[in-house]
Design an enzyme around this catalytic site. Structure first.
Site, PDB file in Angstrom:
ATOM      1  N   ARG A  34       0.832  -1.195   0.000  1.00 47.70           N
ATOM      2  CA  ARG A  34       0.000   0.000   0.000  1.00 47.70           C
ATOM      3  C   ARG A  34       0.871   1.251   0.000  1.00 47.70           C
ATOM      4  NH1 ARG A  34      -2.157   2.399   4.583  1.00 47.70           N
ATOM      5  NH2 ARG A  34      -3.818   3.877   4.136  1.00 47.70           N
TER       6      ARG A  34
ATOM      7  N   LYS B 269       5.079  -8.580  10.669  1.00 44.21           N
ATOM      8  CA  LYS B 269       4.251  -8.658   9.472  1.00 44.21           C
ATOM      9  C   LYS B 269       4.365 -10.029   8.812  1.00 44.21           C
ATOM     10  CE  LYS B 269       2.750  -5.996   5.525  1.00 44.21           C
ATOM     11  NZ  LYS B 269       2.721  -4.650   4.961  1.00 44.21           N
TER      12      LYS B 269
ATOM     13  N   ARG C  15      -0.340   3.893  13.356  1.00 41.53           N
ATOM     14  CA  ARG C  15       0.759   3.430  14.198  1.00 41.53           C
ATOM     15  C   ARG C  15       0.273   3.327  15.644  1.00 41.53           C
ATOM     16  NH1 ARG C  15       2.367   3.400   9.692  1.00 41.53           N
ATOM     17  NH2 ARG C  15       4.274   4.299   8.828  1.00 41.53           N
TER      18      ARG C  15
END
Length: 287
Positions: free
Chosen positions: A75, A140, A276
Protein backbone atom coordinates in the site's frame (compact mmCIF):
# COMPACT_ATOMS: atom_id res chain seq x y z
CA UNK A 1 -7.34 -28.22 -16.39
CA UNK A 2 -9.72 -25.44 -17.37
CA UNK A 3 -9.22 -23.63 -20.71
CA UNK A 4 -6.79 -20.75 -20.40
CA UNK A 5 -4.88 -22.28 -17.48
CA UNK A 6 -1.14 -21.92 -18.08
CA UNK A 7 2.21 -22.25 -16.33
CA UNK A 8 4.87 -19.72 -17.30
CA UNK A 9 8.21 -21.26 -16.40
CA UNK A 10 10.24 -24.46 -16.62
CA UNK A 11 10.96 -27.53 -14.53
CA UNK A 12 7.93 -27.47 -12.27
CA UNK A 13 8.54 -29.45 -9.08
CA UNK A 14 6.57 -30.14 -5.90
CA UNK A 15 8.14 -26.96 -4.44
CA UNK A 16 6.82 -24.79 -7.26
CA UNK A 17 3.34 -23.51 -7.86
CA UNK A 18 1.40 -25.77 -10.20
CA UNK A 19 -1.87 -24.84 -11.89
CA UNK A 20 -3.24 -28.39 -12.02
CA UNK A 21 -2.54 -29.00 -8.33
CA UNK A 22 -4.21 -25.71 -7.34
CA UNK A 23 -7.27 -26.45 -9.46
CA UNK A 24 -7.54 -29.98 -8.09
CA UNK A 25 -7.50 -28.63 -4.53
CA UNK A 26 -10.26 -26.08 -5.16
CA UNK A 27 -13.90 -26.73 -4.36
CA UNK A 28 -16.18 -27.38 -7.37
CA UNK A 29 -17.61 -23.86 -6.97
CA UNK A 30 -14.12 -22.36 -6.87
CA UNK A 31 -13.11 -24.14 -10.08
CA UNK A 32 -16.26 -22.92 -11.83
CA UNK A 33 -15.61 -19.33 -10.78
CA UNK A 34 -12.08 -19.21 -12.22
CA UNK A 35 -12.18 -18.16 -15.86
CA UNK A 36 -8.40 -18.11 -16.33
CA UNK A 37 -5.45 -19.14 -14.19
CA UNK A 38 -1.88 -18.04 -14.87
CA UNK A 39 1.28 -18.86 -12.93
CA UNK A 40 4.37 -16.85 -13.85
CA UNK A 41 7.94 -17.71 -12.93
CA UNK A 42 8.66 -13.98 -12.80
CA UNK A 43 6.47 -10.91 -13.18
CA UNK A 44 6.67 -7.24 -12.30
CA UNK A 45 3.60 -7.39 -10.03
CA UNK A 46 0.60 -9.71 -10.07
CA UNK A 47 -1.69 -6.75 -9.32
CA UNK A 48 -0.17 -4.55 -11.97
CA UNK A 49 -0.43 -7.36 -14.51
CA UNK A 50 -4.13 -7.95 -13.80
CA UNK A 51 -4.90 -4.24 -13.93
CA UNK A 52 -3.40 -4.21 -17.43
CA UNK A 53 -5.37 -7.33 -18.35
CA UNK A 54 -8.57 -5.85 -16.94
CA UNK A 55 -8.19 -2.85 -19.24
CA UNK A 56 -8.04 -5.18 -22.25
CA UNK A 57 -11.14 -7.15 -21.29
CA UNK A 58 -9.88 -10.05 -19.17
CA UNK A 59 -12.87 -11.90 -17.68
CA UNK A 60 -14.14 -11.89 -14.12
CA UNK A 61 -12.39 -14.69 -12.26
CA UNK A 62 -8.94 -14.23 -13.79
CA UNK A 63 -6.34 -15.43 -11.27
CA UNK A 64 -2.62 -14.69 -11.41
CA UNK A 65 0.13 -16.14 -9.21
CA UNK A 66 3.89 -15.72 -9.44
CA UNK A 67 7.01 -17.35 -8.06
CA UNK A 68 8.80 -13.98 -8.00
CA UNK A 69 7.86 -10.32 -8.39
CA UNK A 70 10.45 -7.84 -9.61
CA UNK A 71 8.33 -4.82 -8.65
CA UNK A 72 5.99 -6.12 -5.98
CA UNK A 73 3.99 -3.41 -4.28
CA UNK A 74 2.38 -2.78 -0.93
CA UNK A 75 0.00 0.00 0.00
CA UNK A 76 0.98 3.66 -0.60
CA UNK A 77 3.40 2.56 -3.33
CA UNK A 78 5.84 0.83 -0.97
CA UNK A 79 7.83 -2.11 -2.32
CA UNK A 80 6.94 -5.70 -1.44
CA UNK A 81 9.95 -8.00 -1.11
CA UNK A 82 9.18 -11.00 -3.34
CA UNK A 83 11.94 -13.66 -3.46
CA UNK A 84 11.56 -16.63 -5.80
CA UNK A 85 9.62 -19.63 -4.54
CA UNK A 86 9.55 -18.47 -0.92
CA UNK A 87 6.11 -16.95 -0.47
CA UNK A 88 2.65 -16.61 -1.95
CA UNK A 89 1.93 -13.75 -4.36
CA UNK A 90 -1.52 -13.89 -5.94
CA UNK A 91 -4.07 -11.52 -7.42
CA UNK A 92 -7.68 -12.02 -8.50
CA UNK A 93 -9.68 -9.93 -10.98
CA UNK A 94 -13.38 -9.59 -10.24
CA UNK A 95 -15.95 -7.49 -12.08
CA UNK A 96 -18.85 -5.68 -10.41
CA UNK A 97 -21.77 -3.58 -11.62
CA UNK A 98 -21.15 -1.26 -8.66
CA UNK A 99 -19.02 1.92 -8.94
CA UNK A 100 -15.41 1.93 -7.69
CA UNK A 101 -16.35 3.99 -4.62
CA UNK A 102 -18.52 1.12 -3.35
CA UNK A 103 -15.68 -1.43 -3.33
CA UNK A 104 -13.05 0.12 -1.05
CA UNK A 105 -14.11 -1.90 1.98
CA UNK A 106 -13.12 -5.15 0.33
CA UNK A 107 -9.52 -4.80 1.55
CA UNK A 108 -10.90 -5.44 5.06
CA UNK A 109 -12.85 -8.43 3.79
CA UNK A 110 -9.77 -9.91 2.14
CA UNK A 111 -7.72 -9.51 5.30
CA UNK A 112 -10.40 -11.11 7.47
CA UNK A 113 -10.93 -14.14 5.24
CA UNK A 114 -7.19 -14.74 4.75
CA UNK A 115 -6.63 -14.58 8.52
CA UNK A 116 -9.52 -17.01 8.97
CA UNK A 117 -8.02 -19.47 6.46
CA UNK A 118 -4.65 -19.38 8.23
CA UNK A 119 -6.32 -19.84 11.61
CA UNK A 120 -8.12 -22.91 10.28
CA UNK A 121 -4.82 -24.51 9.27
CA UNK A 122 -3.37 -23.98 12.74
CA UNK A 123 -1.97 -20.43 12.81
CA UNK A 124 -2.84 -18.99 16.22
CA UNK A 125 -2.28 -15.46 17.48
CA UNK A 126 -3.00 -13.72 14.17
CA UNK A 127 -4.00 -10.06 14.10
CA UNK A 128 -5.10 -7.52 11.51
CA UNK A 129 -3.86 -3.96 11.32
CA UNK A 130 -6.27 -1.61 9.54
CA UNK A 131 -6.61 -1.47 6.65
CA UNK A 132 -4.52 -4.24 5.09
CA UNK A 133 -1.77 -5.81 7.22
CA UNK A 134 -1.70 -9.34 8.63
CA UNK A 135 0.44 -9.62 11.78
CA UNK A 136 1.74 -12.25 14.19
CA UNK A 137 3.47 -11.23 17.41
CA UNK A 138 3.44 -7.65 16.01
CA UNK A 139 5.49 -8.81 13.04
CA UNK A 140 4.25 -8.66 9.47
CA UNK A 141 3.12 -11.97 7.99
CA UNK A 142 1.21 -10.70 4.97
CA UNK A 143 -0.78 -7.94 3.37
CA UNK A 144 -3.55 -7.12 0.94
CA UNK A 145 -3.54 -4.60 -1.92
CA UNK A 146 -6.82 -3.49 -3.46
CA UNK A 147 -6.97 -1.68 -6.82
CA UNK A 148 -10.12 -0.62 -8.67
CA UNK A 149 -10.81 0.85 -12.10
CA UNK A 150 -14.15 1.71 -13.66
CA UNK A 151 -16.82 4.26 -14.46
CA UNK A 152 -18.05 6.67 -11.79
CA UNK A 153 -21.43 4.92 -11.72
CA UNK A 154 -20.08 1.47 -12.57
CA UNK A 155 -19.22 -1.08 -13.77
CA UNK A 156 -15.88 -1.69 -12.04
CA UNK A 157 -12.91 -4.01 -12.27
CA UNK A 158 -11.54 -4.96 -8.84
CA UNK A 159 -8.10 -6.52 -8.41
CA UNK A 160 -7.33 -8.03 -5.00
CA UNK A 161 -3.68 -8.80 -4.31
CA UNK A 162 -2.54 -11.01 -1.44
CA UNK A 163 1.03 -11.55 -0.28
CA UNK A 164 1.93 -14.02 2.47
CA UNK A 165 5.40 -14.84 3.79
CA UNK A 166 5.53 -18.63 3.67
CA UNK A 167 9.16 -19.66 4.12
CA UNK A 168 11.66 -16.82 4.15
CA UNK A 169 15.37 -16.87 4.90
CA UNK A 170 17.34 -14.20 6.79
CA UNK A 171 18.91 -13.21 3.45
CA UNK A 172 15.43 -12.66 1.98
CA UNK A 173 14.48 -10.50 4.93
CA UNK A 174 17.43 -8.12 4.87
CA UNK A 175 15.61 -5.83 2.45
CA UNK A 176 12.56 -5.53 4.73
CA UNK A 177 12.54 -2.41 6.90
CA UNK A 178 10.24 -3.71 9.65
CA UNK A 179 9.81 -6.80 11.83
CA UNK A 180 8.57 -9.74 9.78
CA UNK A 181 7.66 -13.39 10.23
CA UNK A 182 6.81 -16.29 7.93
CA UNK A 183 4.11 -18.93 8.12
CA UNK A 184 6.63 -21.69 8.78
CA UNK A 185 7.58 -20.02 12.06
CA UNK A 186 3.97 -19.29 12.98
CA UNK A 187 3.16 -22.99 12.49
CA UNK A 188 6.10 -24.12 14.61
CA UNK A 189 8.39 -25.09 11.75
CA UNK A 190 5.82 -27.11 9.80
CA UNK A 191 6.34 -27.18 6.05
CA UNK A 192 3.59 -25.38 4.16
CA UNK A 193 2.45 -26.61 0.74
CA UNK A 194 1.98 -23.43 -1.25
CA UNK A 195 -0.39 -25.02 -3.79
CA UNK A 196 -2.75 -26.20 -1.07
CA UNK A 197 -2.50 -22.84 0.68
CA UNK A 198 -3.22 -20.99 -2.57
CA UNK A 199 -6.33 -23.13 -3.19
CA UNK A 200 -7.66 -22.54 0.33
CA UNK A 201 -7.19 -18.78 0.01
CA UNK A 202 -8.66 -18.62 -3.49
CA UNK A 203 -11.75 -20.59 -2.42
CA UNK A 204 -12.30 -18.26 0.53
CA UNK A 205 -11.66 -15.19 -1.61
CA UNK A 206 -14.15 -16.25 -4.28
CA UNK A 207 -16.81 -16.92 -1.66
CA UNK A 208 -16.13 -13.48 -0.13
CA UNK A 209 -16.20 -11.69 -3.49
CA UNK A 210 -19.58 -13.22 -4.30
CA UNK A 211 -21.03 -12.52 -0.85
CA UNK A 212 -19.71 -8.94 -0.86
CA UNK A 213 -21.60 -8.37 -4.12
CA UNK A 214 -24.83 -9.51 -2.45
CA UNK A 215 -24.45 -8.16 1.08
CA UNK A 216 -21.60 -5.65 1.21
CA UNK A 217 -19.17 -5.30 4.11
CA UNK A 218 -21.60 -5.87 7.00
CA UNK A 219 -21.42 -9.69 7.28
CA UNK A 220 -17.60 -9.54 7.53
CA UNK A 221 -17.30 -6.94 10.29
CA UNK A 222 -17.50 -9.44 13.16
CA UNK A 223 -14.79 -11.59 11.56
CA UNK A 224 -12.53 -8.56 11.19
CA UNK A 225 -13.24 -7.47 14.76
CA UNK A 226 -12.07 -10.85 16.05
CA UNK A 227 -8.62 -10.22 14.58
CA UNK A 228 -8.40 -6.45 15.23
CA UNK A 229 -4.87 -5.70 16.47
CA UNK A 230 -5.51 -2.10 17.56
CA UNK A 231 -8.98 -1.97 19.10
CA UNK A 232 -8.79 -0.19 22.48
CA UNK A 233 -5.16 0.88 22.02
CA UNK A 234 -3.68 4.35 21.90
CA UNK A 235 -2.54 5.10 18.38
CA UNK A 236 -1.37 7.76 15.97
CA UNK A 237 -2.86 8.49 12.55
CA UNK A 238 -0.42 9.92 10.01
CA UNK A 239 -2.31 11.91 7.40
CA UNK A 240 -0.28 14.02 4.97
CA UNK A 241 1.52 16.51 7.25
CA UNK A 242 -0.77 15.84 10.23
CA UNK A 243 -0.46 13.48 13.19
CA UNK A 244 -3.68 12.70 15.05
CA UNK A 245 -3.62 10.81 18.35
CA UNK A 246 -6.36 8.91 20.10
CA UNK A 247 -7.81 5.57 21.14
CA UNK A 248 -8.90 3.12 18.44
CA UNK A 249 -12.60 2.27 18.76
CA UNK A 250 -12.67 -0.29 15.97
CA UNK A 251 -14.13 -0.29 12.47
CA UNK A 252 -17.30 1.51 11.34
CA UNK A 253 -19.95 -0.18 9.21
CA UNK A 254 -18.42 1.33 6.04
CA UNK A 255 -14.88 0.14 6.91
CA UNK A 256 -13.64 3.47 8.27
CA UNK A 257 -11.28 3.47 11.25
CA UNK A 258 -12.91 5.00 14.36
CA UNK A 259 -10.59 7.04 16.58
CA UNK A 260 -11.55 8.65 19.88
CA UNK A 261 -9.61 11.93 20.08
CA UNK A 262 -9.54 14.85 22.48
CA UNK A 263 -12.00 16.56 20.13
CA UNK A 264 -14.38 13.61 19.88
CA UNK A 265 -14.66 10.64 17.54
CA UNK A 266 -13.10 10.94 14.10
CA UNK A 267 -13.29 8.49 11.22
CA UNK A 268 -10.67 7.77 8.58
CA UNK A 269 -10.80 5.92 5.28
CA UNK A 270 -7.72 4.20 3.91
CA UNK A 271 -6.51 6.59 1.20
CA UNK A 272 -3.17 8.06 2.27
CA UNK A 273 -3.67 7.32 5.97
CA UNK A 274 -1.12 5.36 8.02
CA UNK A 275 -1.85 3.87 11.44
CA UNK A 276 0.76 3.43 14.20
CA UNK A 277 0.60 2.36 17.82
CA UNK A 278 1.43 5.21 20.19
CA UNK A 279 4.64 3.43 21.26
CA UNK A 280 5.79 2.40 17.76
CA UNK A 281 8.47 4.13 15.76
CA UNK A 282 8.26 5.31 12.20
CA UNK A 283 9.50 2.00 10.78
CA UNK A 284 6.29 0.04 11.16
CA UNK A 285 4.00 -0.07 8.17
CA UNK A 286 3.59 -1.63 4.76
CA UNK A 287 6.60 -2.89 2.96
Amino acid sequence: MIPGSTFHGRNASPDLLDAERILAALSPGGRRAIARLEIHAEIDSTNRYLMREAATGAPCGTLCLAECQTAGRGRLGRSWVSPFGANLYLSMLWRYKAPPAALGGFSLVAGAVVADVLRRIGAGGLALKWPNDLLWDRRKLGGMLLEVAGEAKGPSALVVGIGINVRMTPDHGRAIDQPWVDLAEVLGGSRVDRNTLAALIVDALIDALERFDREGLTPFLALWDGFDAFRGEQARILLADQEIRGRVLGIASDGALRLETADGERRFHAGDVSLRRECDGEGEGER
